[in-house]
Scaffold this active site. Structure first.
Site, PDB file in Angstrom:
ATOM      1  N   CYS A 180       0.408   6.557   9.773  1.00  0.00           N
ATOM      2  CA  CYS A 180       1.099   5.344  10.089  1.00  0.00           C
ATOM      3  C   CYS A 180       1.092   4.133  10.469  1.00  0.00           C
ATOM      4  O   CYS A 180      -0.090   4.630  11.959  1.00  0.00           O
ATOM      5  CB  CYS A 180       2.218   6.006  11.125  1.00  0.00           C
ATOM      6  SG  CYS A 180       2.389   8.297  11.108  1.00  0.00           S
ATOM      7  N   GLU A 203       0.718  -0.795  -0.052  1.00  0.00           N
ATOM      8  CA  GLU A 203       0.367   0.273   0.043  1.00  0.00           C
ATOM      9  C   GLU A 203       0.663   0.967   0.572  1.00  0.00           C
ATOM     10  O   GLU A 203       1.776   1.119   0.421  1.00  0.00           O
ATOM     11  CB  GLU A 203      -1.351  -0.195   0.780  1.00  0.00           C
ATOM     12  CG  GLU A 203      -2.041  -1.279   1.360  1.00  0.00           C
ATOM     13  CD  GLU A 203      -3.002  -1.461   2.307  1.00  0.00           C
ATOM     14  OE1 GLU A 203      -4.535  -1.192   2.268  1.00  0.00           O
ATOM     15  OE2 GLU A 203      -2.509  -1.230   3.541  1.00  0.00           O
TER      16      GLU A 203
HETATM   17  N1  SAH Z   1       9.778  -0.203   9.725  1.00  0.00           N
HETATM   18  C1  SAH Z   1      10.166   1.268   9.614  1.00  0.00           C
HETATM   19  C2  SAH Z   1       9.645   2.356   8.008  1.00  0.00           C
HETATM   20  C3  SAH Z   1       8.174   1.909   8.613  1.00  0.00           C
HETATM   21  S1  SAH Z   1       7.165   3.425   9.309  1.00  0.00           S
HETATM   22  C4  SAH Z   1      10.293   2.088  11.043  1.00  0.00           C
HETATM   23  O1  SAH Z   1       9.128   1.271  12.087  1.00  0.00           O
HETATM   24  O2  SAH Z   1      10.603   3.232  10.706  1.00  0.00           O
HETATM   25  C5  SAH Z   1       5.796   2.968   9.780  1.00  0.00           C
HETATM   26  C6  SAH Z   1       5.913   4.580  11.094  1.00  0.00           C
HETATM   27  O3  SAH Z   1       4.502   4.080  11.753  1.00  0.00           O
HETATM   28  C7  SAH Z   1       6.912   4.468  12.071  1.00  0.00           C
HETATM   29  O4  SAH Z   1       7.343   5.620  12.635  1.00  0.00           O
HETATM   30  C8  SAH Z   1       5.768   3.611  13.059  1.00  0.00           C
HETATM   31  O5  SAH Z   1       6.847   3.914  14.040  1.00  0.00           O
HETATM   32  C9  SAH Z   1       4.872   4.399  12.921  1.00  0.00           C
HETATM   33  N2  SAH Z   1       3.520   3.360  14.108  1.00  0.00           N
HETATM   34  C10 SAH Z   1       3.722   2.543  12.843  1.00  0.00           C
HETATM   35  N3  SAH Z   1       2.835   2.288  14.604  1.00  0.00           N
HETATM   36  C11 SAH Z   1       1.739   2.669  14.153  1.00  0.00           C
HETATM   37  C12 SAH Z   1       0.828   3.206  15.331  1.00  0.00           C
HETATM   38  N4  SAH Z   1      -0.162   2.508  15.634  1.00  0.00           N
HETATM   39  N5  SAH Z   1       0.003   4.054  15.059  1.00  0.00           N
HETATM   40  C13 SAH Z   1       1.125   5.178  15.193  1.00  0.00           C
HETATM   41  N6  SAH Z   1       1.808   5.100  14.425  1.00  0.00           N
HETATM   42  C14 SAH Z   1       2.373   4.244  14.064  1.00  0.00           C
END
Ligand code: SAH
Ligand code: SF4
Length: 337
Positions: free
Chosen positions: A325, A84
């Site tokens: 995110c 996605e």
């Molecule tokens: N794998 C990498 C890149 C993906 S970014 C990383 O983790 O940095 C995905 C972003 O969304 C990251 O900053 C992650 O921590 C955030 N994220 C994941 N789950 C989330 C949630 N439930 N609520 C808010 N942000 C979230």
């Protein structure tokens, strides 16, 4: 392929150098991925291209457009994989969020992507296809690209850097390097490589906790690469970082990581590393974790700002379409090419 690699391949096959520039421009400036539409190429050269090179192909299986904020989520199908990507319009810029892996091999407890089946790395062409595929659908020019969709960029380092370099290439889309952001959960070898190669893109570190015990509870990567090791490394190399290049991402989770001590420790590291802090109140409810109250969010933010930290409360649009995110977990198996 970069222009240099195209030149080398074409010259070796007996074609003139300028063909490389033409092909690169078709692909990356005009964003035409189909050889039959490349009108200024000779028939024999087109045949050589189709016989010897793979051109990216994708299908957009689903579009979900938010009636609330006009963000849109697209489900791209590639060969054997799907991902996605999200279109995020802002007043003064046009951002997109793209994926680098189908699923994620890590399993952070707050993230929906970690819960689906991991299908592997995308190629550089598949990463770039998400950008051109979305650009094609709109008149507005994309100005910012964040590698914050599905997957861990530093577990697909070469393809991610190749894609970023091509997106920033002056003969192609010519995106500003400072408007490309790569987000990592803290894969130390990738971070080291990124810094030592003096990569020009912005680096977002998904920190989410500043005490080892807390981080271990929510992110399995902490077992492998502790955040203190990552931050100490970045501190040692701080002279190689450009101003504003590093930021911390910090999800606010009720009762987990939002105490005053958490704020103070986060402020200490942000100050030491001159990092901006992006606060992301948890978007979903997952594994019993949830978003804190607005008051708690405000208090945490306030405590950072009082210590002169640049902290922003990221709005995280696209929530209503499961495009925010950590919410990318599109049903995958039936949606490949
Ligand atoms: N794998 C990498 C890149 C993906 S970014 C990383 O983790 O940095 C995905 C972003 O969304 C990251 O900053 C992650 O921590 C955030 N994220 C994941 N789950 C989330 C949630 N439930 N609520 C808010 N942000 C979230
Ligand atoms: Fe993977 Fe990043 Fe989600 Fe963690 S937050 S599971 S590293 S995509």
């Amino acid at each position: 392929m970069t222009p240099e690699e195209l030149t080398e391949a074409f010259v070796k096959a007996g074609y003139p150098k300028f063909r490389a520039q033409q092909v690169f421009q078709w692909l990356h400036l005009k964003q035409v991925l189909n050889v039959s539409e490349m009108t200024n190429l000779k028939v024999d050269f087109k045949a050589y291209l189709t016989e010897n090179f793979l051109f990216p192909d994708y299908i957009i299986h689903q579009k979900t457009i938010s009636p609330v904020d006009q963000t849109a989520k697209y489900l791209f199908g590639f060969k054997e994989k799907s991902v996605e990507a999200v279109w995020l319009p802002y007043e003064n810029r046009q951002s997109i969020c793209i994926s680098v892996q189908s699923g994620c091999s890590l399993d952070c407890s707050f993230c929906a992507t970690g819960k689906i089946k991991f299908k592997g790395n995308l190629t550089a062409a598949e990463i770039i296809s998400q950008v051109y595929g979305m650009q094609k659908l709109y008149d507005r020019r994309i100005t910012n690209v964040v590698f914050m969709g599905m997957g861990e960029p530093f577990y697909n380092y070469e393809n991610v850097m190749r894609a970023a370099a091509i997106l920033a290439h002056q003969n192609g889309m010519n995106l500003s390097r400072r408007r490309i952001t790569i987000s990592t959960s803290g894969v130390l070898p990738g971070i080291k490589r990124f810094i030592e190669e003096k990569q020009p893109y912005r680096l977002a570190l998904s920190l989410h906790a500043v005490f080892a015990a807390t981080r271990r509870n929510i992110m399995d990567i902490e077992e492998k690469f502790s955040f203190t090791e990552v931050l100490e490394y970045l501190y040692q190399k701080r002279n190689l970082l450009q101003q504003g290049q590093l930021m911390f991402e910090y999800i606010l989770i009720d009762g987990v990581n939002i105490s005053p001590e958490d704020a103070d420790e986060l402020a200490r590291w942000a100050k030491r590393l001159k990092a901006k802090v992006n606060l992301i109140p948890m978007n979903t409810e997952l594994n019993g974790m949830k978003r804190p109250s607005e008051k708690m969010i405000y208090d945490f933010w306030r405590r950072l700002v009082e210590q002169k930290i640049v902290a922003v409360n990221r709005k995280s649009p696209a929530k209503d379409i499961q495009g925010a995110c950590g919410m990318l977990a599109g049903e995958q198996s039936d949606y490949t090419l």
